[in-house]
Motif scaffolding. Structure first.
Motif, PDB file in Angstrom:
ATOM      1  N   THR A  88       0.846  -1.083   0.033  1.00 29.41           N
ATOM      2  CA  THR A  88      -0.192   0.036  -0.165  1.00 29.41           C
ATOM      3  C   THR A  88       0.878   1.230  -0.231  1.00 29.41           C
ATOM      4  N   ARG A  89       2.264   0.953   0.225  1.00 29.14           N
ATOM      5  CA  ARG A  89       2.975   2.216   0.204  1.00 29.14           C
ATOM      6  C   ARG A  89       3.161   2.948  -1.175  1.00 29.14           C
ATOM      7  N   ARG A  90       2.969   4.463  -1.029  1.00 26.78           N
ATOM      8  CA  ARG A  90       2.916   5.211  -2.239  1.00 26.78           C
ATOM      9  C   ARG A  90       1.454   5.331  -2.921  1.00 26.78           C
ATOM     10  N   THR A  91       0.475   4.896  -2.058  1.00 25.80           N
ATOM     11  CA  THR A  91      -1.123   4.918  -2.513  1.00 25.80           C
ATOM     12  C   THR A  91      -1.734   5.680  -1.562  1.00 25.80           C
ATOM     13  N   THR A  92      -2.851   6.235  -1.998  1.00 31.42           N
ATOM     14  CA  THR A  92      -3.835   6.999  -0.875  1.00 31.42           C
ATOM     15  C   THR A  92      -4.561   6.108   0.115  1.00 31.42           C
ATOM     16  N   ALA A  93      -4.107   4.834   0.139  1.00 31.64           N
ATOM     17  CA  ALA A  93      -4.935   3.886   1.105  1.00 31.64           C
ATOM     18  C   ALA A  93      -4.208   3.871   2.452  1.00 31.64           C
ATOM     19  N   ILE A  94      -3.247   4.759   2.506  1.00 27.80           N
ATOM     20  CA  ILE A  94      -2.516   4.946   3.797  1.00 27.80           C
ATOM     21  C   ILE A  94      -2.531   6.515   4.183  1.00 27.80           C
ATOM     22  N   THR A 199     -15.017   0.120   2.768  1.00 26.46           N
ATOM     23  CA  THR A 199     -15.011   1.262   1.679  1.00 26.46           C
ATOM     24  C   THR A 199     -16.502   1.249   1.146  1.00 26.46           C
ATOM     25  N   ASP A 200     -17.309   0.589   1.543  1.00 25.22           N
ATOM     26  CA  ASP A 200     -18.925   0.829   1.352  1.00 25.22           C
ATOM     27  C   ASP A 200     -19.656   1.213   2.292  1.00 25.22           C
ATOM     28  N   PRO A 201     -20.588   2.181   2.329  1.00 23.47           N
ATOM     29  CA  PRO A 201     -21.361   2.821   3.498  1.00 23.47           C
ATOM     30  C   PRO A 201     -22.285   1.631   3.826  1.00 23.47           C
ATOM     31  N   GLY A 202     -22.896   0.850   2.809  1.00 21.66           N
ATOM     32  CA  GLY A 202     -23.784  -0.220   3.284  1.00 21.66           C
ATOM     33  C   GLY A 202     -22.935  -1.233   4.130  1.00 21.66           C
ATOM     34  N   VAL A 203     -21.981  -1.877   3.671  1.00 17.17           N
ATOM     35  CA  VAL A 203     -21.222  -2.875   4.293  1.00 17.17           C
ATOM     36  C   VAL A 203     -20.540  -2.296   5.578  1.00 17.17           C
ATOM     37  N   ALA A 204     -20.201  -1.003   5.611  1.00 19.72           N
ATOM     38  CA  ALA A 204     -19.769  -0.480   6.986  1.00 19.72           C
ATOM     39  C   ALA A 204     -20.922  -0.801   7.927  1.00 19.72           C
ATOM     40  N   ALA A 205     -22.183  -0.304   7.560  1.00 20.94           N
ATOM     41  CA  ALA A 205     -23.199  -0.254   8.505  1.00 20.94           C
ATOM     42  C   ALA A 205     -23.588  -1.685   9.024  1.00 20.94           C
ATOM     43  N   LEU A 206     -23.565  -2.850   7.829  1.00 19.75           N
ATOM     44  CA  LEU A 206     -23.867  -4.243   8.169  1.00 19.75           C
ATOM     45  C   LEU A 206     -22.760  -4.889   9.155  1.00 19.75           C
ATOM     46  N   GLU A 207     -21.344  -4.480   8.951  1.00 13.35           N
ATOM     47  CA  GLU A 207     -20.223  -4.718   9.719  1.00 13.35           C
ATOM     48  C   GLU A 207     -19.944  -3.879  11.073  1.00 13.35           C
ATOM     49  N   ALA A 208     -20.798  -2.814  11.559  1.00 14.55           N
ATOM     50  CA  ALA A 208     -20.766  -2.033  12.309  1.00 14.55           C
ATOM     51  C   ALA A 208     -19.262  -1.391  12.513  1.00 14.55           C
ATOM     52  N   ALA A 209     -18.974  -0.904  11.239  1.00 18.95           N
ATOM     53  CA  ALA A 209     -17.485  -0.693  11.014  1.00 18.95           C
ATOM     54  C   ALA A 209     -17.686   0.908  10.600  1.00 18.95           C
ATOM     55  N   THR A 210     -16.470   1.407  10.477  1.00 23.73           N
ATOM     56  CA  THR A 210     -16.271   2.963  10.197  1.00 23.73           C
ATOM     57  C   THR A 210     -16.029   2.762   8.467  1.00 23.73           C
ATOM     58  N   TYR A 211     -16.709   3.928   7.956  1.00 26.49           N
ATOM     59  CA  TYR A 211     -16.729   3.876   6.425  1.00 26.49           C
ATOM     60  C   TYR A 211     -15.593   4.781   6.150  1.00 26.49           C
ATOM     61  N   ALA A 212     -14.738   4.062   5.610  1.00 25.00           N
ATOM     62  CA  ALA A 212     -13.456   4.629   5.230  1.00 25.00           C
ATOM     63  C   ALA A 212     -12.931   4.261   3.724  1.00 25.00           C
ATOM     64  N   PRO A 213     -13.673   5.144   2.768  1.00 23.09           N
ATOM     65  CA  PRO A 213     -13.383   4.805   1.445  1.00 23.09           C
ATOM     66  C   PRO A 213     -11.966   4.957   0.928  1.00 23.09           C
ATOM     67  N   ALA A 214     -11.193   5.833   1.395  1.00 23.91           N
ATOM     68  CA  ALA A 214      -9.661   5.804   1.106  1.00 23.91           C
ATOM     69  C   ALA A 214      -9.063   4.500   0.956  1.00 23.91           C
ATOM     70  N   LEU A 215      -9.498   3.541   1.676  1.00 24.31           N
ATOM     71  CA  LEU A 215      -9.063   1.904   1.538  1.00 24.31           C
ATOM     72  C   LEU A 215      -9.035   1.460   0.373  1.00 24.31           C
ATOM     73  N   ASN A 216     -10.040   1.829  -0.456  1.00 22.65           N
ATOM     74  CA  ASN A 216     -10.148   1.035  -1.739  1.00 22.65           C
ATOM     75  C   ASN A 216      -8.972   1.408  -2.761  1.00 22.65           C
ATOM     76  N   ALA A 217      -8.020   2.222  -2.430  1.00 22.78           N
ATOM     77  CA  ALA A 217      -6.890   2.288  -3.150  1.00 22.78           C
ATOM     78  C   ALA A 217      -5.765   1.357  -2.957  1.00 22.78           C
ATOM     79  N   ALA A 218      -6.026   0.559  -2.017  1.00 23.94           N
ATOM     80  CA  ALA A 218      -5.016  -0.688  -1.728  1.00 23.94           C
ATOM     81  C   ALA A 218      -5.092  -1.653  -3.053  1.00 23.94           C
ATOM     82  N   PRO A 219      -3.715  -1.895  -3.727  1.00 25.62           N
ATOM     83  CA  PRO A 219      -3.643  -2.450  -4.871  1.00 25.62           C
ATOM     84  C   PRO A 219      -4.033  -4.243  -4.666  1.00 25.62           C
ATOM     85  N   GLY A 220      -4.579  -4.711  -5.817  1.00 25.16           N
ATOM     86  CA  GLY A 220      -4.699  -5.973  -6.022  1.00 25.16           C
ATOM     87  C   GLY A 220      -6.129  -6.692  -6.143  1.00 25.16           C
TER      88      GLY A 220
END
Length: 337
Positions: A88-94, A199-220
């Motif tokens: 993830t280095r040199r990506t906006t996922a960090i 990284t999806d608001p609906g999934v974040a709600a279902l998982e009781a997690a924080t909505y963090a769309p920046a993570l989707n820049a992680a490669p692969g």
């Protein structure tokens, strides 16, 4: 049903939320991967070290650490060694953080004040209404890069706006926090993890997690290759069998209707070079033919789902070819049976 989460941090502390004396133990038949954690294997909860940091504006924020990109850091902190995080280095996922008097300074933080909403639909999934209970600021990611280049999975879990929806209690001295675990499967064995971000608001709600769309820049996306991908696959079934006492129940409809874990299937676990806490969602739908033939039984191995997809018994949403859908869920594995 509409549920409200995000209890204020001050309210938790006012309750005197001590760690239950004697309730946490490392005995039993589980391999504890996050060695700094202490599990309650009756409640399926884990106590983790809690760290204080600051935001760019000087406000206090609290965080935990679950994974590290280097073995030295992982062993020092008692967390999972996840070398794929280096990709993830040199990506906006960090977030690139700085240190001030030994304290981490985060460029972006989390708003824990929104109302967490999860309302089941007529068949469970799709839900009638969802809304995440915490939302990261622009640029927020649980992945942080230290000045020496080490990457940590360090989700923020509490600040003046409230607390993470998976957080159960905080010790009186602020040194530890307890989180609810979720049960899943890896290679026919149960694993226990905590969902922190999605990284999806609906999934974040279902998982009781924080909505963090920046993570989707992680490669692969769709890849489990250790040298290039920062992700590892997870299979959430949409329309598995339901019924709290049904030994074949599994999936999102069951989670919404039965109020139990969806029993997702993951592709890797810690101490495997393919492990990453950044789970690449491969949403699975049982085909009508599989349901008619009663082949829609509980699955516990990622490779078995791949075979079912090759046979046309499992598809992606809307009947498309099964595969990665472009959603990441940050779910560090705590232990495995």
């Amino acid at each position: 049903m509409r549920r409200m989460f995000g209890i204020a941090l001050t309210a938790l502390l006012a309750l005197g939320a001590f760690l239950p004396g004697g309730a946490f133990a490392n005995g039993g038949e589980r391999k504890l991967f996050v060695t700094s954690g202490i599990e309650d294997r009756v409640r399926n909860e884990v106590s983790l070290p809690l760290y204080q940091g600051r935001t760019a504006t000087g406000a206090i924020t609290w965080y935990v650490v679950l994974d590290a990109s280097t073995q030295v850091a992982a062993e020092r902190m008692g967390v999972n060694y996840a070398p794929k995080l280096s990709n993830t280095r040199r990506t906006t996922a960090i977030q690139k953080v700085s240190l001030s008097n030994g304290m981490i300074v985060f460029p972006a933080t989390v708003d824990f004040s929104p109302v967490h909403v999860v309302q089941a639909g007529p068949t469970g999934f799709p839900p009638a209404a969802v809304a995440p209970g915490s939302v990261g600021e622009a640029g927020y990611s649980p992945l942080i890069q230290l000045p020496d280049g080490t990457i940590l999975n360090a989700p923020q879990v509490a600040n003046a706006s409230g607390v993470h929806d998976k957080l159960v209690s905080i010790s009186a001295d602020h040194s530890r926090a307890v989180f609810r675990e979720t049960t899943g499967f890896y290679n026919d064995k149960k694993v226990y993890y905590v969902s922190f971000d999605a990284t999806d608001p609906g999934v974040a709600a279902l998982e009781a997690a924080t909505y963090a769309p920046a993570l989707n820049a992680a490669p692969g996306i769709g890849s489990n290759e250790p040298k290039t991908s920062a992700r590892s696959g997870i299979v959430p079934f949409v329309n598995g069998q339901t019924g709290a006492n049904n030994p074949n129940r599994q999936g999102l409809s069951s989670a919404l209707l039965d109020g139990l874990d969806p029993l997702n299937v993951v592709h890797s676990a810690p101490h495997n070079d393919k492990y990453s806490p950044l789970w690449d969602a491969h949403i699975a739908v049982w085909a009508d033919a599989a349901i008619a033939a009663r082949l829609n039984t509980r699955q516990t191995k990622f490779e078995d789902v791949e075979k079912l997809a090759e046979q046309g018994l499992v598809t992606g949403p809307g009947g498309v070819r099964w595969g990665a859908v472009g959603i990441i869920i940050n779910c560090p594995i705590i232990s495995q049976e």
